[in-house]
Design a protein around this motif. Sequence first.
Motif, mmCIF file in Angstrom:
data_model
loop_
_atom_site.group_PDB
_atom_site.id
_atom_site.type_symbol
_atom_site.label_atom_id
_atom_site.label_comp_id
_atom_site.label_asym_id
_atom_site.label_seq_id
_atom_site.Cartn_x
_atom_site.Cartn_y
_atom_site.Cartn_z
ATOM 1 N N SER A 1 -8.954 -4.745 5.146
ATOM 2 C CA SER A 1 -9.878 -3.632 4.877
ATOM 3 C C SER A 1 -9.156 -2.490 4.176
ATOM 4 O O SER A 1 -9.719 -1.825 3.304
ATOM 5 N N ILE A 2 -7.909 -2.257 4.560
ATOM 6 C CA ILE A 2 -7.121 -1.199 3.915
ATOM 7 C C ILE A 2 -6.808 -1.577 2.476
ATOM 8 O O ILE A 2 -6.866 -0.738 1.570
ATOM 9 N N VAL A 3 -6.502 -2.847 2.245
ATOM 10 C CA VAL A 3 -6.265 -3.321 0.877
ATOM 11 C C VAL A 3 -7.493 -3.057 0.014
ATOM 12 O O VAL A 3 -7.383 -2.637 -1.147
ATOM 13 N N SER A 4 -8.690 -3.266 0.579
ATOM 14 C CA SER A 4 -9.934 -3.102 -0.182
ATOM 15 C C SER A 4 -10.225 -1.639 -0.531
ATOM 16 O O SER A 4 -11.094 -1.367 -1.365
ATOM 17 N N LEU A 5 -9.493 -0.697 0.081
ATOM 18 C CA LEU A 5 -9.675 0.722 -0.238
ATOM 19 C C LEU A 5 -9.031 1.080 -1.582
ATOM 20 O O LEU A 5 -9.355 2.105 -2.174
ATOM 21 N N VAL B 1 13.456 11.166 -6.010
ATOM 22 C CA VAL B 1 12.239 10.371 -5.812
ATOM 23 C C VAL B 1 11.106 11.314 -5.421
ATOM 24 O O VAL B 1 11.272 12.145 -4.533
ATOM 25 N N LYS B 2 9.968 11.189 -6.099
ATOM 26 C CA LYS B 2 8.838 12.070 -5.833
ATOM 27 C C LYS B 2 7.528 11.286 -5.677
ATOM 28 O O LYS B 2 7.328 10.251 -6.319
ATOM 29 N N LYS B 3 6.663 11.823 -4.838
ATOM 30 C CA LYS B 3 5.293 11.286 -4.733
ATOM 31 C C LYS B 3 4.477 11.900 -5.856
ATOM 32 O O LYS B 3 4.510 13.110 -6.059
ATOM 33 N N VAL B 4 3.740 11.053 -6.599
ATOM 34 C CA VAL B 4 2.958 11.556 -7.733
ATOM 35 C C VAL B 4 1.466 11.500 -7.422
ATOM 36 O O VAL B 4 0.829 12.519 -7.214
ATOM 37 N N GLU B 5 0.876 10.303 -7.375
ATOM 38 C CA GLU B 5 -0.549 10.174 -7.046
ATOM 39 C C GLU B 5 -0.696 9.900 -5.546
ATOM 40 O O GLU B 5 -0.328 8.825 -5.074
ATOM 41 N N GLU B 6 -1.266 10.848 -4.826
ATOM 42 C CA GLU B 6 -1.351 10.735 -3.359
ATOM 43 C C GLU B 6 -2.446 9.798 -2.892
ATOM 44 O O GLU B 6 -2.383 9.271 -1.779
ATOM 45 N N ASP B 7 -3.471 9.604 -3.722
ATOM 46 C CA ASP B 7 -4.664 8.886 -3.248
ATOM 47 C C ASP B 7 -4.651 7.399 -3.555
ATOM 48 O O ASP B 7 -5.701 6.758 -3.537
ATOM 49 N N CYS B 8 -3.483 6.833 -3.836
ATOM 50 C CA CYS B 8 -3.468 5.400 -4.180
ATOM 51 C C CYS B 8 -2.581 4.597 -3.231
ATOM 52 O O CYS B 8 -2.118 3.514 -3.581
ATOM 53 N N GLY B 9 -2.355 5.133 -2.030
ATOM 54 C CA GLY B 9 -1.533 4.401 -1.079
ATOM 55 C C GLY B 9 -1.735 4.878 0.346
ATOM 56 O O GLY B 9 -2.108 6.028 0.581
ATOM 57 N N TYR B 10 -1.508 3.984 1.297
ATOM 58 C CA TYR B 10 -1.684 4.296 2.712
ATOM 59 C C TYR B 10 -0.489 3.807 3.508
ATOM 60 O O TYR B 10 0.063 2.720 3.256
ATOM 61 N N PHE B 11 -0.082 4.624 4.483
ATOM 62 C CA PHE B 11 0.998 4.246 5.380
ATOM 63 C C PHE B 11 0.376 3.602 6.616
ATOM 64 O O PHE B 11 -0.548 4.152 7.218
ATOM 65 N N ILE B 12 0.858 2.432 6.983
ATOM 66 C CA ILE B 12 0.239 1.632 8.045
ATOM 67 C C ILE B 12 0.978 1.807 9.371
ATOM 68 O O ILE B 12 2.204 1.660 9.438
ATOM 69 N N GLN B 13 0.218 2.104 10.415
ATOM 70 C CA GLN B 13 0.740 2.124 11.780
ATOM 71 C C GLN B 13 0.033 1.018 12.565
ATOM 72 O O GLN B 13 -1.208 0.989 12.633
ATOM 73 N N TRP B 14 0.816 0.131 13.129
ATOM 74 C CA TRP B 14 0.243 -1.002 13.863
ATOM 75 C C TRP B 14 0.171 -0.674 15.359
ATOM 76 O O TRP B 14 1.126 -0.244 15.956
ATOM 77 N N ASN B 15 -1.009 -0.897 15.935
ATOM 78 C CA ASN B 15 -1.204 -0.683 17.374
ATOM 79 C C ASN B 15 -1.509 -2.017 18.033
ATOM 80 O O ASN B 15 -2.385 -2.736 17.576
#
Length: 291
Positions: free
Chosen positions: A169-173, A277-291
């Motif tokens: 589902s996260i990939v589909s975002l 190293v810098k972050k450029v486009e913020e809206d094209c990636g997600y950090f995953i936390q597994w529960n």
Amino acid sequence: MKEQKMTTNLAKQKENLEAYIRSTGYNTRGMKVENNHVLIEKPILDSYEDEHQRKELVDLVNIIETRTRGGEYEVTDFESDSLQEVIENSVERTEADKKKTISVDYLVKLFSGKLDFSQEQLDDGQYNLTDFLGKKIIKLKRRTRNREIGKILQTAKVQTATSMDDLKSIVSLINPERNVSMVISQSLFSVLEKMKDTSGNYLLKVDKETGTSETFFVDNFLIVDDTTLGNKGDKKGFIGDLENFVTLFDRKKDTLSWVNANDYFGKRLILHTRFDVKKVEEDCGYFIQWN
């Protein structure tokens, strides 16, 4: 003839570097010296970089070669980066003029560390010290850059996952037009690779050689050490467009220097590499936390 000349030049550059190392810094003939540092010629590093096959984080992000220590980098936002229809000879402002741009400031940092080898290797003229250290330098450079990229990935917007379907589902975002990568920590991979369907078949299918996965609709699938994305045992990951999320500004000015040390060597050979190293486009990636 040109290729032969390049090969001859490379061999000479390697000879000069080896002479510098074996003389513990006294012989700098043929070397570019700046502030007691000698420049490692780019062709030397490229010759060892070509031998590196395995895909890593540093291979998937955007790399900009910079000739200055700092500056401003501007890029057009991916979502608005396309050509627009215009009326010929029109002076009216078009949608293309309204494209969203993103600017980041960068400042190249210095990273240094010692290169370990034995006194026997230093003294033995039959030992190819340049090849030994060349391969080690490439590994150190790549690992250092991977770790710094990992720090940037940890600043992405957090998404929590508890199942394989959550990850899908996260990939589909992510916009499917983007080049999507899935970066998984070793501890999270250990969980995913043991998951089975109701028939007892393993769910995760990964081709380590090509860095791809049949399970997820992504272009790259990468497993990294836990400490690249956090702490040992953390089940973390990143899903997104690495090339547009992260830009690495490479100074391309790797140097060596000998410094005094209180050990049996008396001196230590230090590698210095420079990048930011810098972050450029913020809206094209997600950090995953597994529960």
